[in-house]
Design an enzyme around this catalytic site. Structure first.
Site, PDB file in Angstrom:
ATOM      1  N   THR A  44       0.817  -1.212   0.000  1.00  0.00           N
ATOM      2  CA  THR A  44       0.000   0.000   0.000  1.00  0.00           C
ATOM      3  C   THR A  44       0.854   1.266   0.000  1.00  0.00           C
ATOM      4  OG1 THR A  44      -0.141  -0.166   2.418  1.00  0.00           O
ATOM      5  CG2 THR A  44      -1.968  -1.081   1.144  1.00  0.00           C
ATOM      6  N   SER A 147       8.370   3.957   6.417  1.00  0.00           N
ATOM      7  CA  SER A 147       7.422   4.521   7.371  1.00  0.00           C
ATOM      8  C   SER A 147       7.853   4.175   8.798  1.00  0.00           C
ATOM      9  CB  SER A 147       6.000   4.036   7.050  1.00  0.00           C
ATOM     10  OG  SER A 147       5.039   4.706   7.842  1.00  0.00           O
ATOM     11  N   ASP A 305       5.673   9.630  13.011  1.00  0.00           N
ATOM     12  CA  ASP A 305       6.499   8.462  12.710  1.00  0.00           C
ATOM     13  C   ASP A 305       7.739   8.882  11.919  1.00  0.00           C
ATOM     14  OD1 ASP A 305       5.250   9.027  10.302  1.00  0.00           O
ATOM     15  OD2 ASP A 305       5.002   6.929   9.757  1.00  0.00           O
ATOM     16  N   ASP A 307       8.834   8.935   8.784  1.00  0.00           N
ATOM     17  CA  ASP A 307       8.781   9.844   7.635  1.00  0.00           C
ATOM     18  C   ASP A 307       7.760  10.954   7.841  1.00  0.00           C
ATOM     19  OD1 ASP A 307       6.619   8.022   7.290  1.00  0.00           O
ATOM     20  OD2 ASP A 307       6.521   8.480   5.165  1.00  0.00           O
TER      21      ASP A 307
END
Length: 579
Positions: A44, A147, A305, A307
């Site tokens: 995703t 991420s 988080d 990024d």
């Protein structure tokens, strides 16, 4: 899920990643294209994996980068490419590998000034700012990030000219082409040495930090925050926005304290997540234990988080807010305090997000736009202003500027964090208190997500379930109102199943990155009712998987990692895109 006895505690040295070994594996190992786990696979949010597993190394990045160059040629994308990275250990070598290929292909690349880390929203913002008013020579971008994944992982994602995550037709083509390069031993991949790539006439610098931070006043009411003199705390979790927060505070006169300024690729300063791993997840109470412990020092505190495309909100009244709670508050607040937004601007949510958002949207008389998991489904609506807000239960969101125009089309963790400060300043109460108001008005939902092991075949079966495979007519004692395998808003396949009753629902879908499937469930009748929904969901999914795995129900279509370039091109055309 079983919670580790280490959860919420400082990371033990034994769990820290060995960075020299990780980097060595990035350069030393070569993937076997015949092994599915070692091929390029876009989930995703891009391709992710660890060099320890030969799932993310130099070969993967060279192949993907060359595939992106070919994709740009095919689609006439000839403007600059904005290239950014987060603070994971593998991000630095991966950015270097990408630049070697991009420079060899003559792509104009914009790197961060002073080699600064670059949040995902800063890249999306840069693409959209550059492309505003252009019909030719448009820009696109790459963000090197996995991420909030553990420190041993790397990630690589492509954002086309619309600034958001690439849609399946694009990633399918890039994935298939990259795997062709892997299978051929990288034949056809153009590359120049890194130092030469840095000196290339096509390589330039861009001040992402200044461009992004000076524009924030157009999406957040900074005057209200400054005027209220509230105390703000932020933990960047060692991520890409670590050097953004103090310039934001200085530019807008905010009383903001950065509680942790450390950047360390082992992320040794983290408290470990539920499973004993280090994971920079701002929605996890275990990963956020330190900031939660500081909550009484601030009027509102927040984190992002690695990024900076996800947010975590810590309130004095309720501690860390679950994402569903905060997003519900955000929807009510934004649509009541953005008077210049179009009356037709809708509320975007994913199918696995809380139905509290549905109830709030109905009360606001706003259209609900419910889509499959993946922020890419919000891109077009945010771009043209038909969506005022798009949010995911995993703490990803973005919304329009105060004038109703597009801000970013990718997730932005910074603006929901700053919006929590705006809400606290203007309402005189924090988002935790405002969520209690919502529960008194609409009911109090109980929500959970569970995970179960799944083979690749089971994951494929789950992604292709049909409503006819659900034989039950009731869910936890209530008549089933809908069985969905396609999203109500855009009729896109949800890659799983959602079953809806009057007071509760569940959704089941395979993970895009792990050998598991996930069941999301919610009840407006309490914890016991939620437990029944989860039990029945497991039964329904288990029976459907058992039936689907029978010999006469075997799937004949290829697994996602076996998709060919020609099939990806057919999908592209089927979605109405030009040749």
């Amino acid at each position: 899920m079983k919670v580790s006895s280490l959860a919420g505690k400082p990371a033990d040295p034994s769990v820290l990643v060995n960075v020299p070994r990780l980097i060595t594996a990035y350069f030393a190992e070569a993937p076997d294209a015949s092994v599915p786990a070692q091929r390029v696979e876009f989930g995703t949010s891009g391709h992710r994996g660890s060099s320890f597993d030969t799932a993310f190394n130099e070969w993967h990045i060279l192949a993907i980068s060359q595939a992106i160059c070919l994709y740009r040629l095919r689609k006439g994308i000839d403007g600059p490419l904005f290239l950014g990275m987060d603070t994971h250990a593998l991000s630095v070598p991966a950015l270097a590998s990408a630049l070697e290929v991009l420079a060899a292909n003559g792509v104009e690349v914009l790197l961060a000034k002073d080699d600064e880390y670059t949040p995902t929203p800063a890249v999306s913002h840069a693409i959209l700012t550059y492309n505003r008013g252009r019909t030719t020579g448009r820009a696109d971008g790459i963000v090197v990030t996995p991420s909030h994944n553990p420190p041993h992982d790397g990630g690589f994602k492509y954002n086309p000219p619309h600034g958001g995550p690439a849609e399946p037709a694009i990633t399918g083509w890039i994935e298939a082409k990259a795997n062709e390069f892997l299978a051929s031993g990288l034949r056809g991949v153009n590359r120049v040495p890194y130092e030469r790539a840095l000196r290339a006439s096509t390589t330039h610098r861009h001040d992402y930090l200044d461009a992004y931070t000076k524009d924030l006043g157009n999406v957040i009411d900074m005057d209200a925050i400054r005027g209220a003199k509230i105390r703000l705390g932020v933990d960047p979790l060692g991520g890409a926005g670590v050097h953004y927060w103090e310039p934001i505070a200085e530019r807008y006169g905010l009383n903001l304290t950065v509680v942790n300024k450390v950047v360390d690729p082992t992320f040794r300063f983290m408290t470990v997540d539920w499973d004993g791993q280090i994971r920079m997840d701002p929605s996890s109470p275990y990963a956020m234990a330190r900031l939660i412990g500081l909550k009484d020092q601030f009027d509102i505190a927040f984190a992002c988080d690695t990024d900076h495309d996800r947010h975590g909100i810590v309130t004095r009244s309720a501690g860390l807010l679950p994402p569903n709670h905060y997003l519900s508050v955000v929807v009510r607040y934004l649509f009541q305090h953005r008077p210049t937004w179009s009356n037709g601007a809708a509320v975007g949510k994913t199918l696995v997000s809380t139905q509290m958002i549905d109830r709030v949207a109905a009360k606001l008389d706003r259209k609900l736009y419910e889509v499959p998991v993946g922020f890419k489904w919000f891109v077009d609506g945010l771009l043209d202003g038909s969506l005022g807000f798009g949010g995911e239960e995993s703490a990803g969101a973005s919304f329009l500027r105060r004038d109703g125009s597009v801000w970013t089309t990718d997730k932005d963790g910074i603006i929901p964090a700053l919006l929590a400060a705006e809400i606290t300043a203007r309402m005189g109460r924090d988002p935790g208190e405002l969520y209690r108001d919502l529960t008194r008005e609409f009911g109090e939902p109980a929500y959970d997500r569970v995970e179960s092991p799944a083979t690749p075949g089971q994951k494929q079966l789950l992604a292709k379930l049909s409503p006819q495979q659900v034989k039950l007519t009731e869910l936890a004692g209530e008549k089933i109102r809908a069985i969905l395998t396609r999203a109500p808003a855009n009729d896109a396949p949800i890659g799983g199943l959602k079953v809806v009753a009057e007071s509760g629902w569940f959704a089941a879908r395979p993970s895009g990155t792990e050998s598991i499937y996930k069941i999301y469930a919610e009840s407006f009748k309490g914890a016991d009712h939620l437990k029944r929904i989860l039990e029945e969901a497991r039964t329904i999914v288990g029976a459907a998987l058992d039936a689907g795995s029978a010999p006469d129900a075997a799937l004949t279509s290829p697994a996602p990692h076996e998709q060919t370039v020609s099939e990806a091109e057919e999908l592209w055309r089927a979605e109405g895109n030009p040749n």
